[in-house]
Design a protein around this motif. Structure first.
Motif, PDB file in Angstrom:
ATOM      1  N   ARG B 139      90.871  29.391  54.333  1.00  0.00           N
ATOM      2  CA  ARG B 139      89.359  29.568  54.636  1.00  0.00           C
ATOM      3  C   ARG B 139      88.576  30.221  53.782  1.00  0.00           C
ATOM      4  O   ARG B 139      87.244  29.690  53.499  1.00  0.00           O
ATOM      5  CB  ARG B 139      89.506  30.779  55.953  1.00  0.00           C
ATOM      6  N   LYS B 140      89.116  31.027  52.677  1.00  0.00           N
ATOM      7  CA  LYS B 140      88.463  31.717  51.698  1.00  0.00           C
ATOM      8  C   LYS B 140      87.961  30.371  50.647  1.00  0.00           C
ATOM      9  O   LYS B 140      86.646  30.407  50.269  1.00  0.00           O
ATOM     10  CB  LYS B 140      89.199  32.482  51.064  1.00  0.00           C
ATOM     11  N   LYS B 141      88.845  29.546  50.318  1.00  0.00           N
ATOM     12  CA  LYS B 141      88.740  28.441  49.506  1.00  0.00           C
ATOM     13  C   LYS B 141      87.600  27.700  50.110  1.00  0.00           C
ATOM     14  O   LYS B 141      86.576  27.348  49.391  1.00  0.00           O
ATOM     15  CB  LYS B 141      89.992  27.711  49.175  1.00  0.00           C
ATOM     16  N   GLU B 142      87.699  27.202  51.423  1.00  0.00           N
ATOM     17  CA  GLU B 142      86.519  26.456  51.790  1.00  0.00           C
ATOM     18  C   GLU B 142      85.418  27.127  52.071  1.00  0.00           C
ATOM     19  O   GLU B 142      84.088  26.487  51.811  1.00  0.00           O
ATOM     20  CB  GLU B 142      87.080  26.196  53.644  1.00  0.00           C
ATOM     21  N   ASN B 143      85.124  28.347  52.151  1.00  0.00           N
ATOM     22  CA  ASN B 143      83.982  28.994  52.136  1.00  0.00           C
ATOM     23  C   ASN B 143      83.299  29.117  50.686  1.00  0.00           C
ATOM     24  O   ASN B 143      82.072  28.579  50.597  1.00  0.00           O
ATOM     25  CB  ASN B 143      84.204  30.560  52.540  1.00  0.00           C
ATOM     26  N   GLN B 144      84.342  29.145  49.738  1.00  0.00           N
ATOM     27  CA  GLN B 144      83.639  29.104  48.367  1.00  0.00           C
ATOM     28  C   GLN B 144      83.159  27.861  48.143  1.00  0.00           C
ATOM     29  O   GLN B 144      82.194  27.679  47.246  1.00  0.00           O
ATOM     30  CB  GLN B 144      84.795  29.653  47.420  1.00  0.00           C
ATOM     31  N   GLU B 145      83.925  26.618  48.603  1.00  0.00           N
ATOM     32  CA  GLU B 145      83.406  25.328  48.210  1.00  0.00           C
ATOM     33  C   GLU B 145      82.184  25.089  48.817  1.00  0.00           C
ATOM     34  O   GLU B 145      81.103  24.627  48.060  1.00  0.00           O
ATOM     35  CB  GLU B 145      84.357  24.395  48.634  1.00  0.00           C
ATOM     36  N   ARG B 146      81.911  25.666  50.052  1.00  0.00           N
ATOM     37  CA  ARG B 146      80.898  25.432  50.726  1.00  0.00           C
ATOM     38  C   ARG B 146      79.711  26.228  49.930  1.00  0.00           C
ATOM     39  O   ARG B 146      78.457  25.562  49.679  1.00  0.00           O
ATOM     40  CB  ARG B 146      80.867  25.962  51.956  1.00  0.00           C
ATOM     41  N   LEU B 147      79.868  27.337  49.606  1.00  0.00           N
ATOM     42  CA  LEU B 147      78.886  28.228  48.821  1.00  0.00           C
ATOM     43  C   LEU B 147      78.387  27.280  47.701  1.00  0.00           C
ATOM     44  O   LEU B 147      77.278  27.305  47.178  1.00  0.00           O
ATOM     45  CB  LEU B 147      79.355  29.539  48.477  1.00  0.00           C
ATOM     46  N   GLU B 149      78.626  24.199  47.018  1.00  0.00           N
ATOM     47  CA  GLU B 149      77.541  23.391  47.217  1.00  0.00           C
ATOM     48  C   GLU B 149      76.098  23.540  47.405  1.00  0.00           C
ATOM     49  O   GLU B 149      75.462  22.776  47.079  1.00  0.00           O
ATOM     50  CB  GLU B 149      78.321  22.417  48.461  1.00  0.00           C
ATOM     51  N   ASP B 150      76.251  24.677  48.158  1.00  0.00           N
ATOM     52  CA  ASP B 150      74.878  25.350  48.644  1.00  0.00           C
ATOM     53  C   ASP B 150      74.076  25.471  47.324  1.00  0.00           C
ATOM     54  O   ASP B 150      72.828  25.069  47.145  1.00  0.00           O
ATOM     55  CB  ASP B 150      74.884  26.495  49.550  1.00  0.00           C
ATOM     56  N   THR B 151      74.654  26.313  46.405  1.00  0.00           N
ATOM     57  CA  THR B 151      73.962  26.351  45.411  1.00  0.00           C
ATOM     58  C   THR B 151      73.714  25.334  44.618  1.00  0.00           C
ATOM     59  O   THR B 151      72.690  25.069  44.003  1.00  0.00           O
ATOM     60  CB  THR B 151      74.825  27.506  44.232  1.00  0.00           C
ATOM     61  N   GLU B 152      74.600  24.320  44.690  1.00  0.00           N
ATOM     62  CA  GLU B 152      74.323  22.913  43.809  1.00  0.00           C
ATOM     63  C   GLU B 152      73.252  22.354  44.573  1.00  0.00           C
ATOM     64  O   GLU B 152      72.297  21.710  43.841  1.00  0.00           O
ATOM     65  CB  GLU B 152      75.314  22.047  44.092  1.00  0.00           C
ATOM     66  N   LYS B 421      72.522  16.901  54.750  1.00  0.00           N
ATOM     67  CA  LYS B 421      71.783  17.668  55.396  1.00  0.00           C
ATOM     68  C   LYS B 421      71.246  18.774  54.824  1.00  0.00           C
ATOM     69  O   LYS B 421      70.132  19.314  55.140  1.00  0.00           O
ATOM     70  CB  LYS B 421      72.740  18.168  56.684  1.00  0.00           C
ATOM     71  N   MET B 422      71.885  19.339  54.056  1.00  0.00           N
ATOM     72  CA  MET B 422      71.251  20.561  53.345  1.00  0.00           C
ATOM     73  C   MET B 422      70.032  20.188  52.389  1.00  0.00           C
ATOM     74  O   MET B 422      69.090  20.847  52.462  1.00  0.00           O
ATOM     75  CB  MET B 422      72.327  20.996  52.161  1.00  0.00           C
ATOM     76  N   ARG B 423      70.102  18.885  51.843  1.00  0.00           N
ATOM     77  CA  ARG B 423      68.721  18.476  51.134  1.00  0.00           C
ATOM     78  C   ARG B 423      67.465  18.477  52.040  1.00  0.00           C
ATOM     79  O   ARG B 423      66.659  18.370  51.610  1.00  0.00           O
ATOM     80  CB  ARG B 423      69.317  17.231  50.408  1.00  0.00           C
TER      81      ARG B 423
END
Lengths: 254, 638
Positions: B139-147, B149-152, B421-423
């Motif tokens: 879960r932690k890795k998934e969360n970090q990946e998502r973060l 991506e968000d910053t990207e 979706k983020m974009r």
């Protein structure tokens, strides 16, 4: 895909050699070894899992795959208060700690060894833990219940000096025959020196335990018959001021 | 050491009595233990839920909050308990850790919330028990990946370019993000069209056409209309070459670009044409030349710039390389085994198609993939048995790695969906952030205005002071203090940009009307934001309406000061010395006077601007509104 480390995947032939459990990667635990006869018998429908006589009052020890509940309950608190010299509160604290660590109510030798290996990580304390376990296991059934535990502790911590010396003698007397031979003492000494480990100053010579045993026997063995009896032991210790003074050193641990 | 060890320590110490008779030296004195002997129950109140535990339990881990004296900070004397204003459900797990020595991760909780709780209570996540460790890490890795991506996505290249970018950078951005400018979009579609045309031409030119008169036998269209196809091919290749060279020129790192997959595909797509031009019409070589034409089909891969799905597929295959490799390997093993077996099983029969083991490979492959062409069929019984085993095992071997690849693809695809979706939400989010910022600025400026007006007109302040919390009051006071410290003032975006925009070359100030002055501003391309200034001027001319914001406060016009270089602190300096305006003029120096022309193109009340203090107030008041008119005040050189 969860990236598993590459080295886990194809290079591991241990499961093929059947020395490791393929699911967890741990070595197969010994208790699961059964004789061929047992396995065959198990297949028969009329076979009831005959539990080897359960040591304790409740619960049963069963074969692999089934729940094993070994549960030992000590006798009442009041009994224990009478048997030992601890107060009720002290016994409560003791029992809480004990039960937390051993929910089944008994301690086995492996636990002793684990505990000691954590306290003495530099050396090998398994031998000494074994001897200590024998000293605590007054019923000689391979398990130390809370009562044994509390009674022994009561002797060590709240008993008279004679009681303590008796207990120590009991520890050294490996076969509990009332006298300590040189071999027994040598074993004890080796086990104690083993706990020190390799890296000591000055480094432990091979002959150090032997010399220590000789000193001990010189001091204790009055009639020079090669064994130390309980009387000789008590007599010598009571004359030795150092020992007498240090006997109360650990009274406050609980 | 673990909790359990701490419990056993007294016992181990007690058992040390056994060493005493053997000791060579005297024993050291034991440490003095001042802590209270008796165990007590502690009460811990976590947002209303009362937990009780032994003090000893908490003392097991002295380097955490609850085990150390840090908890004394949370002790509530009145209720004789420790009060924590945190989540009591999470606290349950924390307390269980003290009790059992194992920390479990509750699966239904958010990983970040859990981490925060652990950080608060001073527990390192590494001691999570084995049972829950894997889940936690995943879960932690998934969360970090998502973060990440968000910053990207936040720093996505959709953001407007820095103002001083070279042509090269702009070109590169146009290539990478076609929807940033219409030109790029047009180019994007044109190249897409030409790729399609090229691929279709390649396909169609092999279709047999009716032969011209006098010949028998079908001719492929490519030879019949040789010239037409050649022209089309040339056009396509020209476009592709042009595109490739442009990309090469614009790429920030040419070496990296040349090594990238897309560039390789581009080169492979256009090379055959040039090689074909260069090579002579030699019979021997044209065989190889024909082979080269096969590479023209690679042009279809150029579509991956246009299609995200294709890129995802490619990326999935790349990330599943190990699974694919395994699939290939196991298939190869199985093929060899079965081919050997089939060969020897069919060896005896005459006229057997299984002439050699490599020949049997074909049969094995066809059978394992359940194709079953039937060109090679076993005739012996043993052959048939092994053939059926072969086909059954083929299904298994192929079915095994496929779900892994599928799950990988699904994960990557969903990641991409999320990025899209983020974009899309980015614009909304940015707008919201901007509005919030403006809100705070406006609130602050409102506060200042009330502060200055407060002396004059107590009535209006009463209206405006409502709805502002103590927090806001203090915050605004703080900002005000900062302003006083630095002797500069906060303004909002619009006014600042207008200041920028109306900086002129300086000398040619005229007494023309507001409109022409704005035109003058447009003519001046100096300044910090000329383009933006032009745009804003156009905007202003377009919607010159007045919105009366709050209460009965009048709207005045902003002052525009035309100077050479106007830093934002102009206003304060102007405020300080209204008469002698020695602005930061750089090389030019002129003393200026304010001439105000209060003729707005809309229906604001005509008000001649009083000198210094009021202009400040006027500016402030104006900045509250979202759309308002401006007037220009020219400073003429005297």
């Amino acid at each position: 895909m969860k990236s598993r480390s590459q080295d886990q995947s194809l290079s591991d032939s241990r499961e093929l050699d059947r020395s490791y459990d393929p699911l967890t990667g741990n070595p197969r635990s010994k208790p699961n070894k059964k004789t061929i006869k047992q396995r065959f018998l198990k297949l028969l429908p009329c076979y009831h899992s005959g539990s080897s006589p359960s040591i304790n009052q409740t619960g049963s020890i069963t074969d692999e795959g089934e729940l094993s509940t070994v549960c030992y309950r000590p006798e009442g608190l009041d009994n224990l208060v009478q048997q030992t010299k601890f107060s009720k509160k002290e016994l409560q604290v003791l029992y809480r700690g004990f039960k937390n660590e051993c929910p089944s109510g008994v301690v086995n030798e492996d636990t002793f060894k684990t505990i000691y290996s954590q306290f003495f990580p530099l050396g090998d304390s398994s031998m000494y833990a074994h001897f200590l376990f024998e000293a605590f296991d007054t019923h000689n059934n391979g398990l130390v219940s809370f009562e044994d535990f509390a009674v022994s502790l009561s002797i060590i911590l709240r008993g008279s000096i004679t009681d303590k010396l008796n207990w120590a003698f009991n520890l050294y007397d490996l076969n509990k025959d009332g006298c300590i031979t040189k071999e027994e003492m040598t074993d004890i000494m080796h086990s104690i020196y083993n706990m020190m480990g390799k890296h000591t100053y000055p480094s432990i010579k091979e002959s150090a335990p032997k010399e220590h045993v000789d000193i001990f026997f010189q001091k204790m063995d009055k009639n020079k018959d090669g064994v130390v009896t309980i009387e000789e032991f008590l007599e010598t210790c009571q004359k030795d001021q150092n020992i007498m003074q240090s006997m109360n050193l650990f009274d406050n641990v609980i | 050491m673990a909790a359990g060890v701490a419990t056993w320590l007294p016992f181990a110490r007690a058992a040390a009595v056994g060493w005493l008779p053997l000791a060579k030296k005297t024993m050291p004195k034991p440490p003095v233990d001042n802590s209270s002997r008796s165990d007590e129950i502690l009460y811990v109140n976590v947002s209303g839920v009362r937990f009780q535990t032994w003090k000893n339990t908490l003392d097991r881990y002295p380097d955490t909050l609850l085990g150390s004296s840090e908890k004394e900070f949370f002790y509530n004397e009145d209720t004789q308990e420790y009060f924590f204003d945190r989540d009591h459900e999470m606290f349950r797990h924390i307390l269980n850790f003290y009790r059992t020595g194992k920390l479990h991760y509750p699966r239904h909780e958010c990983i970040q919330a859990f981490d925060e709780e652990l950080a608060f209570y001073g527990i390192v996540p590494e001691i999570i028990g084995d049972c829950c460790m894997e889940e936690y890490r995943d879960r932690k890795k998934e969360n970090q990946e998502r973060l990440a991506e968000d910053t990207e996505a936040n720093e996505s290249t959709d953001a407007p370019l820095p103002p001083h970018s070279t042509h090269r950078e702009r070109l590169w951005r146009a290539f990478e993000n076609p929807h940033t400018s219409t030109m790029a979009l047009v180019f994007y579609y044109v190249t897409g069209f030409f790729i399609a045309v090229s691929v279709i031409a390649n396909v169609v030119e092999t279709v047999p056409c009716r032969p011209p008169k006098g010949k028998v036998g079908d001719l492929p269209c490519g030879e019949k209309y040789h010239l037409a196809f050649f022209c089309m091919d040339t056009a396509c290749v020209l476009i592709f070459t042009f595109e490739y060279l442009m990309r090469l020129f614009a790429a920030p790192s040419r070496c990296k670009f040349m090594r990238s997959v897309m560039s390789v595909i581009d080169v492979v797509a256009i090379m055959p044409y040039y090689i074909g031009l260069v090579m002579p019409e030699n019979e021997d070589v044209s065989g190889a030349f024909v082979t080269l034409r096969v590479f023209r089909v690679f042009r279809i891969f150029k579509f991956s710039r246009h299609s995200q799905g294709l890129r995802i597929l490619g990326y999935t295959l790349k990330s599943c390389a190990s699974e694919l490799g395994f699939l290939l390997f196991s298939l190869t093993m199985a093929i060899i085994i079965f081919a050997t077996v089939m060969f020897y099983a069919e060896k005896g029969t005459k006229s057997s198609t299984f002439t050699s083991i490599p020949a049997s490979f074909w049969y094995t492959i066809v059978t394992m993939t359940t194709l079953g062409y039937g060109d090679m069929v076993p005739s012996t019984i043993a052959g048939k048995i092994f053939g059926s085993i072969c086909s059954l095992s083929g299904v298994l071997v192929i079915a095994l790695p496929v779900p892994v690849i599928v799950s990988n693809f699904s994960r990557i695809y969903h990641q991409n969906q999320r990025a899209d979706k983020m974009r899309a939400q980015q614009k909304v989010r940015l707008a919201r952030i901007r509005m919030a910022k403006k809100g705070t600025t406006n609130a602050f400026l409102q506060y200042k205005e009330d502060h200055t007006l407060g002396d004059r007109d107590s009535g209006s302040t009463a209206l405006c002071v409502k709805n502002r919390s103590a927090f806001e009051h203090q915050h605004h006071h703080l900002l005000h203090c900062l302003e006083k410290t630095t002797n500069h003032e906060f303004t909002d975006e619009m006014t600042y940009s207008e200041l920028c925009m109306t900086e002129s070359v300086g000398f040619r100030t005229s007494r023309s009307t507001s409109l022409s002055s704005q035109q003058g501003a447009q003519n001046n391309s100096t300044g910090c934001c000329p383009r933006r200034a032009r745009r804003r001027a156009a905007m202003r001319l377009a919607n010159s309406t007045v919105s009366v914001s709050r209460g009965s406060v009048q709207e005045l016009d902003t002052l525009h000061f035309k100077t050479t270089a106007i830093p934002p602190q102009t206003r304060s300096s102007l405020n300080a010395q209204p008469d002698d305006l020695k602005l930061n003029c750089g090389e030019q120096d002129f003393s200026a006077a304010i001439i105000s022309i209060p003729t707005p193109p809309a229906n604001t009340p005509d008000e001649s601007l009083p000198p210094s203090p009021a202009p400040l107030a006027g500016i402030l008041r104006n900045t509250r509104a979202t759309a308002y008119t401006h007037d220009t005040v020219k400073i003429s050189s005297l």
